[in-house]
Scaffold this motif. Structure first.
Motif, PDB file in Angstrom:
ATOM      1  N   TYR A  24      -4.251   1.978   1.056  1.00 26.62           N
ATOM      2  CA  TYR A  24      -5.621   2.775   0.448  1.00 26.62           C
ATOM      3  C   TYR A  24      -6.686   1.812   0.178  1.00 26.62           C
ATOM      4  N   LYS A  27      -9.924   3.163   0.805  1.00 28.78           N
ATOM      5  CA  LYS A  27     -10.685   4.133  -0.196  1.00 28.78           C
ATOM      6  C   LYS A  27     -10.634   3.898  -1.532  1.00 28.78           C
ATOM      7  N   LEU A 138      -0.581  10.328  -3.327  1.00 34.89           N
ATOM      8  CA  LEU A 138      -0.547   9.468  -2.377  1.00 34.89           C
ATOM      9  C   LEU A 138       0.830   8.841  -1.964  1.00 34.89           C
TER      10      LEU A 138
END
Length: 338
Positions: A24, A27, A138
């Motif tokens: 991630y 992000k 997540l």
């Protein structure tokens, strides 16, 4: 039946962690997870949990454990549980009785489990059979302390917190123990292996040599985001003109790029900062080297004032190093606990 643990004392910095959430960075979310991945996996194996995967792997996240920094918590469980404590040296107690690290033991319902101070190393791990059942975010139960994400309410534990304990999924290794993993100590510098770069070419040859030949001292500025080391001043090569236009005037500035886990930033050449599990995802300082993932557990266990030397290794050596690191927590290494 819902099982739980109540926090009587939280310790200095205790958080819920598993193998983290790689993938991630785009992000803005660092991988996070247990700082000492090997100790985390060993604790889970000892109590029969899913162990979890090595650093940055996309395999199973493993059961959630508690990561304890400097001093550990005091907990009370509402039912009998099997627990293991690994990582930094401490003296766990169940009630008034001392129990061994690196081997599973039973904590009776209502009896306090207390870890106390961590005497050698910096971080200890508490695994309970069934794992700590906090929400998944997540794909991971890890707490990202700096961002307030995941784990138990996105933060370190506090007095009075109640954590659910999952149902047992496997059998604990009763009567068996792992040999304790090596910990950095004050006796000699910790040998930390690194790969060159990604911006080694921005540094003068003499500074590259000094980086590898010198002893670096860990400062108190160390946390889950980064570990700052003091040592010789490092100097940079003359800058390409595009850096002046796009990156800023300081010699250590580069055009912002992705920061790798273990990357060693050198802001102004005045320090070497190892990027830990909650590292910023991008930045604009030149990185002289990157600590290999197998040795990040050593960085995680160093205490301020301890020294390290950064030893260059070749990429061709990495497969053998990875196999050796996996063998650290192989069940075949279990020995008699008596």
């Amino acid at each position: 039946m819902v099982r739980s643990a109540t926090v009587i004392k939280p310790g200095t910095l205790t958080s819920v962690q598993d193998a983290g959430r790689p993938g991630y960075l785009g992000k803005g979310i660092a991988p996070g997870g247990a700082m000492d991945n090997a100790a985390f996996r060993a604790a889970n194996l000892l109590v029969g949990n899913e162990a979890g995967s090595r650093v940055l792997s996309h395999g199973p996240r493993g059961a959630a454990v508690l990561e304890c920094t400097i001093s550990g918590p005091e907990l009370r469980f509402d039912s009998d549980v099997v627990v293991a404590v690994t990582g930094g040296e401490c003296t766990p107690r169940v009630g008034k009785d001392t129990v061994q690290m690196w081997t599973p033991f039973t904590v009776p319902a209502g009896q306090p489990l207390a870890l106390g101070a961590i005497r050698r190393g910096l971080r200890s791990y508490v695994a309970v059979q069934g794992g700590f059942d906090v929400p998944v975010y997540l794909g991971s139960r890890s707490t990202m302390v700096a961002a307030g994400l995941g784990g138990h309410e996105g933060r370190a534990l506090r007095t009075g917190d109640v954590l659910r304990v999952g149902d047992p999924q496997g059998q604990a290794t009763a009567g068996r123990r792992f040999p304790p993993l090596p910990l950095p100590g004050p006796e000699e510098p910790c040998r930390v292996r690194v790969l060159a770069g990604p911006q080694e070419d921005r540094f003068e040859d003499e500074s590259v040599a000094a980086f590898h030949e010198s002893e670096w001292t860990l400062t108190p500025m160390t946390n889950r985001m980064g570990s700052r080391f003091s040592g010789p001043a490092l100097r940079f090569r003359p800058r390409p003109s595009y850096l002046d236009r796009q990156a800023g005037a300081n010699d250590s500035n580069i055009v912002d790029d992705i920061i790798p886990y273990g990357g060693i930033q050198c802001p102004d050449g005045a320090a070497s900062i190892v990027m830990n599990s909650e590292h910023p995802t991008a930045g604009g300082y030149a990185k002289i080297a990157t600590v290999i993932s197998a040795d990040m557990r050593l960085i995680a266990q160093m205490r301020p004032g301890q020294k390290a030397v950064f030893v260059r290794v070749a990429r061709e050596e990495l497969p053998a190093i990875r196999r050796d690191n996996d063998d650290l927590v192989n069940l075949s290494r279990l020995e008699d606990a008596s």
